[in-house]
Motif scaffolding. Structure first.
Motif, PDB file in Angstrom:
ATOM      1  N   LEU A 127       1.033  -1.089   0.214  1.00  0.00           N
ATOM      2  CA  LEU A 127      -0.088   0.103   0.226  1.00  0.00           C
ATOM      3  C   LEU A 127       0.852   1.385  -0.187  1.00  0.00           C
ATOM      4  O   LEU A 127       0.926   2.008  -0.604  1.00  0.00           O
ATOM      5  CB  LEU A 127      -0.918   0.275   1.126  1.00  0.00           C
ATOM      6  CG  LEU A 127      -2.209   1.180   1.758  1.00  0.00           C
ATOM      7  CD1 LEU A 127      -3.030   1.208   0.364  1.00  0.00           C
ATOM      8  CD2 LEU A 127      -2.968   1.198   2.607  1.00  0.00           C
ATOM      9  N   ASN A 128       2.007   0.902   0.735  1.00  0.00           N
ATOM     10  CA  ASN A 128       2.991   2.391   1.162  1.00  0.00           C
ATOM     11  C   ASN A 128       3.394   2.255  -0.280  1.00  0.00           C
ATOM     12  O   ASN A 128       4.285   3.400  -0.864  1.00  0.00           O
ATOM     13  CB  ASN A 128       3.873   1.936   2.410  1.00  0.00           C
ATOM     14  CG  ASN A 128       4.423   3.652   2.078  1.00  0.00           C
ATOM     15  OD1 ASN A 128       4.302   4.758   2.476  1.00  0.00           O
ATOM     16  ND2 ASN A 128       5.323   3.610   2.981  1.00  0.00           N
ATOM     17  N   PHE A 129       3.463   1.288  -1.380  1.00  0.00           N
ATOM     18  CA  PHE A 129       4.827   1.562  -2.466  1.00  0.00           C
ATOM     19  C   PHE A 129       3.691   2.186  -3.706  1.00  0.00           C
ATOM     20  O   PHE A 129       4.309   2.984  -3.744  1.00  0.00           O
ATOM     21  CB  PHE A 129       4.489   0.213  -2.698  1.00  0.00           C
ATOM     22  CG  PHE A 129       5.349   0.135  -4.609  1.00  0.00           C
ATOM     23  CD1 PHE A 129       6.424   0.296  -4.163  1.00  0.00           C
ATOM     24  CD2 PHE A 129       4.985  -0.612  -5.579  1.00  0.00           C
ATOM     25  CE1 PHE A 129       7.695   0.415  -5.762  1.00  0.00           C
ATOM     26  CE2 PHE A 129       5.871  -0.025  -6.709  1.00  0.00           C
ATOM     27  CZ  PHE A 129       6.728   0.159  -7.034  1.00  0.00           C
ATOM     28  N   THR A 130       2.273   1.861  -3.687  1.00  0.00           N
ATOM     29  CA  THR A 130       1.667   2.557  -4.216  1.00  0.00           C
ATOM     30  C   THR A 130       1.131   4.159  -4.186  1.00  0.00           C
ATOM     31  O   THR A 130       1.090   4.693  -5.277  1.00  0.00           O
ATOM     32  CB  THR A 130      -0.111   1.376  -4.060  1.00  0.00           C
ATOM     33  OG1 THR A 130       0.653   0.318  -4.516  1.00  0.00           O
ATOM     34  CG2 THR A 130      -0.894   1.889  -5.572  1.00  0.00           C
ATOM     35  N   ASN A 131       1.402   4.644  -2.940  1.00  0.00           N
ATOM     36  CA  ASN A 131       0.642   5.509  -2.386  1.00  0.00           C
ATOM     37  C   ASN A 131       1.715   6.279  -2.911  1.00  0.00           C
ATOM     38  O   ASN A 131       2.211   7.467  -3.230  1.00  0.00           O
ATOM     39  CB  ASN A 131       0.821   5.651  -0.814  1.00  0.00           C
ATOM     40  CG  ASN A 131      -0.068   7.174  -0.695  1.00  0.00           C
ATOM     41  OD1 ASN A 131       0.668   7.319   0.962  1.00  0.00           O
ATOM     42  ND2 ASN A 131      -0.770   8.016  -1.374  1.00  0.00           N
ATOM     43  N   LEU A 132       3.232   5.790  -2.932  1.00  0.00           N
ATOM     44  CA  LEU A 132       4.896   6.884  -2.960  1.00  0.00           C
ATOM     45  C   LEU A 132       4.910   6.557  -4.264  1.00  0.00           C
ATOM     46  O   LEU A 132       5.994   7.210  -4.385  1.00  0.00           O
ATOM     47  CB  LEU A 132       5.536   6.287  -2.152  1.00  0.00           C
ATOM     48  CG  LEU A 132       5.950   6.189   0.041  1.00  0.00           C
ATOM     49  CD1 LEU A 132       6.499   6.039   0.059  1.00  0.00           C
ATOM     50  CD2 LEU A 132       4.822   7.534  -0.070  1.00  0.00           C
ATOM     51  N   SER A 133       4.393   6.226  -4.828  1.00  0.00           N
ATOM     52  CA  SER A 133       4.894   5.789  -6.683  1.00  0.00           C
ATOM     53  C   SER A 133       4.718   6.988  -7.226  1.00  0.00           C
ATOM     54  O   SER A 133       5.798   7.258  -8.055  1.00  0.00           O
ATOM     55  CB  SER A 133       4.344   4.875  -6.624  1.00  0.00           C
ATOM     56  OG  SER A 133       4.679   3.454  -6.732  1.00  0.00           O
ATOM     57  N   ILE A 134       3.948   7.539  -6.515  1.00  0.00           N
ATOM     58  CA  ILE A 134       3.676   9.296  -7.667  1.00  0.00           C
ATOM     59  C   ILE A 134       5.158  10.413  -7.585  1.00  0.00           C
ATOM     60  O   ILE A 134       5.184  10.662  -8.331  1.00  0.00           O
ATOM     61  CB  ILE A 134       2.496   9.870  -7.332  1.00  0.00           C
ATOM     62  CG1 ILE A 134       2.424  11.066  -7.481  1.00  0.00           C
ATOM     63  CG2 ILE A 134       2.927  10.665  -5.454  1.00  0.00           C
ATOM     64  CD1 ILE A 134       1.081  11.615  -7.568  1.00  0.00           C
ATOM     65  N   PHE A 135       5.701  10.028  -5.913  1.00  0.00           N
ATOM     66  CA  PHE A 135       7.508  10.867  -5.965  1.00  0.00           C
ATOM     67  C   PHE A 135       7.943  10.534  -7.595  1.00  0.00           C
ATOM     68  O   PHE A 135       8.925  11.201  -8.635  1.00  0.00           O
ATOM     69  CB  PHE A 135       7.810  10.357  -5.234  1.00  0.00           C
ATOM     70  CG  PHE A 135       7.957  11.199  -3.958  1.00  0.00           C
ATOM     71  CD1 PHE A 135       7.815  12.468  -3.688  1.00  0.00           C
ATOM     72  CD2 PHE A 135       6.666  10.128  -3.045  1.00  0.00           C
ATOM     73  CE1 PHE A 135       7.494  12.691  -2.399  1.00  0.00           C
ATOM     74  CE2 PHE A 135       6.385  11.363  -1.654  1.00  0.00           C
ATOM     75  CZ  PHE A 135       7.048  12.327  -1.413  1.00  0.00           C
ATOM     76  N   GLU A 136       8.146   8.793  -8.013  1.00  0.00           N
ATOM     77  CA  GLU A 136       9.213   8.569  -9.265  1.00  0.00           C
ATOM     78  C   GLU A 136       8.730   9.688 -10.148  1.00  0.00           C
ATOM     79  O   GLU A 136       9.356  10.115 -11.092  1.00  0.00           O
ATOM     80  CB  GLU A 136       9.035   7.381  -9.463  1.00  0.00           C
ATOM     81  CG  GLU A 136       9.532   6.852 -10.638  1.00  0.00           C
ATOM     82  CD  GLU A 136       9.027   5.053 -10.465  1.00  0.00           C
ATOM     83  OE1 GLU A 136       9.632   4.736 -11.913  1.00  0.00           O
ATOM     84  OE2 GLU A 136       9.525   4.762 -10.285  1.00  0.00           O
ATOM     85  N   THR A 137       7.451   9.745 -11.205  1.00  0.00           N
ATOM     86  CA  THR A 137       6.468  10.364 -11.901  1.00  0.00           C
ATOM     87  C   THR A 137       6.981  11.943 -11.231  1.00  0.00           C
ATOM     88  O   THR A 137       7.728  12.698 -12.319  1.00  0.00           O
ATOM     89  CB  THR A 137       5.566  10.492 -11.782  1.00  0.00           C
ATOM     90  OG1 THR A 137       4.884   8.430 -12.080  1.00  0.00           O
ATOM     91  CG2 THR A 137       4.978  11.255 -13.144  1.00  0.00           C
TER      92      THR A 137
END
Length: 126
Positions: free
Chosen positions: A91-101
């Motif tokens: 869940l944290n991974f999904t939530n933080l993936s926006i940082f990459e973009t």
């Protein structure tokens, strides 16, 4: 509660761990303070490769992630810093993936991973 930042220095990179609980309504301020510490440590320790493990509890709204990332120039983030983000919790991974973009759109190098092994391999390959 504010986020805690732990670090270890390795020959080829700086290892950072964020822990704590996000405070609803203060996510931007807490995030900026934490990332400012990372920028300071990276400069002081002369490291451009940075692995950041997030074990923070609580949701990070997309607008907060955007605001934190957009503040990187102001807090002293350098464009030669390369970040391998690790969020072991799905869940944290999904939530933080926006940082990459967002980072890539702003001209920074960063990528998210679900585990440290893959993050380290990518980080040291650059």
């Amino acid at each position: 509660m504010s986020l805690k930042v732990k670090h270890k220095v390795f020959e080829d990179y700086l290892w950072i761990e964020f822990t704590g609980n996000r405070t609803p309504g203060n996510e931007i301020q807490e995030g900026i303070v934490a990332w400012k510490k990372v920028a300071y440590l990276a400069k002081e320790l002369n490291r451009t490769r940075i692995m950041v493990i997030s074990k923070v509890i609580g949701r990070l709204p997309a607008i907060s992630a955007f605001s934190i990332t957009e503040s990187l120039d102001i807090i002293g983030w350098q464009h030669d810093f390369i970040v391998a983000g690790v969020a072991p919790d799905k869940l944290n991974f999904t939530n933080l993936s926006i940082f990459e973009t967002i980072m890539q759109n702003l001209g920074y190098e960063g990528k998210m991973f679900a585990n440290e092994g893959h993050a380290k391999k990518w980080l040291l390959s650059l």
